[in-house]
Design an enzyme around this catalytic site. Structure first.
Site, short mmCIF file in Angstrom:
data_model
loop_
_atom_site.label_atom_id
_atom_site.label_comp_id
_atom_site.label_asym_id
_atom_site.label_seq_id
_atom_site.Cartn_x
_atom_site.Cartn_y
_atom_site.Cartn_z
N SER A 1 -9.67 -0.70 7.29
CA SER A 1 -9.12 -0.77 5.94
C SER A 1 -8.42 -2.08 5.62
CB SER A 1 -8.15 0.39 5.72
OG SER A 1 -8.82 1.63 5.83
N LYS B 1 0.84 -1.19 0.00
CA LYS B 1 0.00 0.00 0.00
C LYS B 1 0.88 1.24 0.00
CE LYS B 1 -3.85 1.96 2.72
NZ LYS B 1 -4.71 1.72 3.90
N SER C 1 -9.24 1.66 3.01
CA SER C 1 -8.42 2.41 2.09
C SER C 1 -7.40 1.53 1.37
CB SER C 1 -7.67 3.51 2.86
OG SER C 1 -6.88 2.97 3.91
#
Length: 577
Positions: A165, A67, A141
């Site tokens: 997330s 990420k 996210s």
């Protein structure tokens, strides 16, 4: 006759297969920075040479994306905001531990900007579409990381989790998401969202794959003041008959009828494995969840990146900027008040969990379309965090796993456990997806790896009357054990019946079958403190010439018993009496 294609074995073959899948997937929105194929292939060839030379690397050749709020050396970190970009010289601690273990980074994945959102649409690189339903959101996210795993591009992927997330994207993409206890994986090299409640998470298609990666990443880091070590009394296994808390029907109000049915089916599956379930009122948890965005705790998001956004608000996603900049006006006393409220919620949560091993919840409420989120970006996002927002606020752990389908989309549930009960959650999650033996077989070392092995040969074995003394301490069954051919086994006149094991040497001795269990250091201490005479613990030699702690009996007491060495196994002897 056509033969099935050979699965990739070497790192070089795995890289080639992954980039072929990337091309076929046609999902450019997954990536913010994809490493060039030639660079990754060259790294894989070096890795293969190391393995061929005999180097032991626990994650050799496994591929993972990261990420884009987690640093990877020489790749830009942008947190999905190009104006924020910087190029780190060293990788985040979690990433470095994985690459040191032989895993290979594919690139940086798309995300909700500054990790602010559960939708996967708040990015200048475009919404990340769900792996199986392109018209629907992927969840955020950690959106790109989850979809890369779901499409079979990566073996596992790194995300982060503040409000859910690392779990909501798992539910929407039919994969596993592990959110560990805060601090077990260091946040060094991670762009904070809300520093007190952030954690690195891992996605994978199976629990075993996810746990392998998580085990490598855990451990304290001097550079992260919030990193933590496992307590000496940590439980290493869920009990055989765990108690699972379930929410009331009214707590499931946001779910459709199909989703409720899928949730009840998951609860029923736990009961089929021997779990006991009971209904509790989770209102305090749901109220605590609302503090993350509706209260003053959102000030942590301003502390993380607020000054950057205030200097250049046009550089940020409008929804993200609105959430973060609004927090600038919050007075300090409001934050102190909500932190005190959170302390009371933690006390209430402890009361709710008393007598239970875990709480089963839906991972999220529903699976909206991208169009619906674009029309209502704040309202839908808030709803999706109903069952996730409280977990980090209350310092709990969670494992999100698939649980069928509902309303035409994947449906997922989460096992929520107390702080440091991470392995308990993994064991219970394995029951939900029909892989009760998976973690023991594929990842024999539990979380954490600071346990002490103990060999037992009689009444403490599985199904025997004293086995509860081990399981109540969180001990983990680690397989069969067999002594070297130098021990005598005698049946003692005790209640309950149990044997005595004595080392006598090769003359008159035999190989005795038992079981190996793993306990925490504190668990072993408590076990020893309650050990009655004539039993004691000492080193026992096994048939592979290794040594392990195990029960022994003093020779005088053993001599008064009945010699049953020829049976070679206490259970075999019991079947004859």
């Amino acid at each position: 006759m056509n033969q099935p294609p050979t699965a990739p074995v070497t790192a070089e073959e795995r890289v080639a297969a992954a980039y072929e899948r990337i091309d076929k997937a046609e999902r450019p929105e997954i990536w913010i920075a994809l490493r060039p194929y030639e660079d990754v292939l060259a790294e894989a060839r070096v890795l293969d040479a190391r393995v061929t030379a005999g180097e032991l690397l626990p994650l050799a050749g496994l591929l993972f994306p990261v990420k884009d709020n987690i640093d990877v050396a020489d790749l830009p970190t942008t947190a999905a905001c190009p104006a924020y970009a910087y190029r780190p010289e060293v990788s985040a601690t979690a990433v470095r531990r994985l690459t040191d273990a032989g895993a290979i980074v594919l690139g940086k994945t798309n995300m909700d900007q500054f990790a602010t959102g559960l939708v996967g649409t708040r990015s200048p690189h475009g919404p990340v579409r769900s792996a199986g339903h392109p018209e629907k959101i992927s969840g955020g996210s950690s959106s790109g990381s989850a979809v890369a795993v779901a499409l079979g591009i990566a073996d596992f992927a790194l995300g982060t989790d503040t409000a859910g997330s690392g779990r909501v994207p798992a539910a929407f993409n039919n994969i596993v998401g592990i959110k560990p206890t805060l601090g077990l994986v260091p946040n060094t090299g991670v762009v904070p969202a809300a520093r007190s409640y952030d954690t690195v998470t891992v996605f994978a298609r199976t629990l075993a794959e996810a746990q392998r990666a998580l085990a490598v990443m855990t451990g304290p880091d001097e550079a992260d003041p919030r990193s933590r070590t496992w307590p000496d009394a940590v439980r290493l296994a869920a009990p055989e008959r765990p108690r699972i808390a379930l929410p009331r029907d009214e707590d499931l109000a946001p779910l459709s009828d199909e989703a409720r049915a899928a949730f009840q089916a998951a609860a029923g599956q736990l009961r089929e494995t021997g779990a006991e379930t009971a209904i509790i009122d989770v209102t305090p948890l749901l109220e605590a969840a609302r503090l993350l965005y509706d209260g003053a705790l959102v000030a942590e998001r301003y502390a993380a990146v607020g000054e950057f956004i205030a200097r250049d608000p046009e550089a940020a996603d409008p929804t993200v900027a609105g959430i973060i900049l609004t927090a600038a006006a919050l007075p300090a006393h409001a934050l102190a008040t909500d932190q005190e409220r959170l302390d009371h919620f933690r006390t209430a949560a402890a009361r709710l969990f008393a007598g239970f091993d875990a709480l089963l919840l839906p991972t999220t409420t529903d699976h909206p379309t991208i169009a619906a989120v674009q029309a209502d970006p704040v309202g839908i996002n808030k709803r999706l965090g109903t069952y996730t927002n409280f977990v980090n606020l209350l310092d709990m752990a969670a494992v999100a796993v698939p649980a069928g389908e509902a309303d035409g989309s994947p449906f997922g549930v989460s096992i929520v456990t107390r702080t440091f009960d991470d392995q308990v959650g993994l064991d219970l999650a394995a029951r939900l997806i029909g892989t009760t033996g998976e973690i023991v077989d594929q990842t024999p070392t539990p979380l954490p790896d600071n346990g002490v092995d103990l060999a037992v040969f009689g009444a403490h074995r599985r199904g025997q009357p004293l086995n509860h003394q081990l399981t109540e301490l969180g001990a983990r069954y680690a397989g069969k054990a067999r002594t070297a051919a130098a021990y005598q086994l005698t049946a003692l006149a005790t209640e309950p019946p149990k044997p005595g094991l004595v080392h006598v040497g090769p003359v008159g001795g035999g190989a005795i079958t038992g079981e190996r269990w793993t306990l925490s250091p504190a668990g072993l201490g408590r076990f020893l403190a309650a050990l009655p005479a004539p039993m004691s613990l000492g080193r026992i030699r096994l048939d592979d010439d290794s040594w392990v702690l195990g029960f022994q009996c003093d020779p005088h007491t053993a001599a008064a018993g009945t010699d049953i060495t020829h049976h070679g196994d206490w259970l075999t002897y019991l079947a004859t009496v």
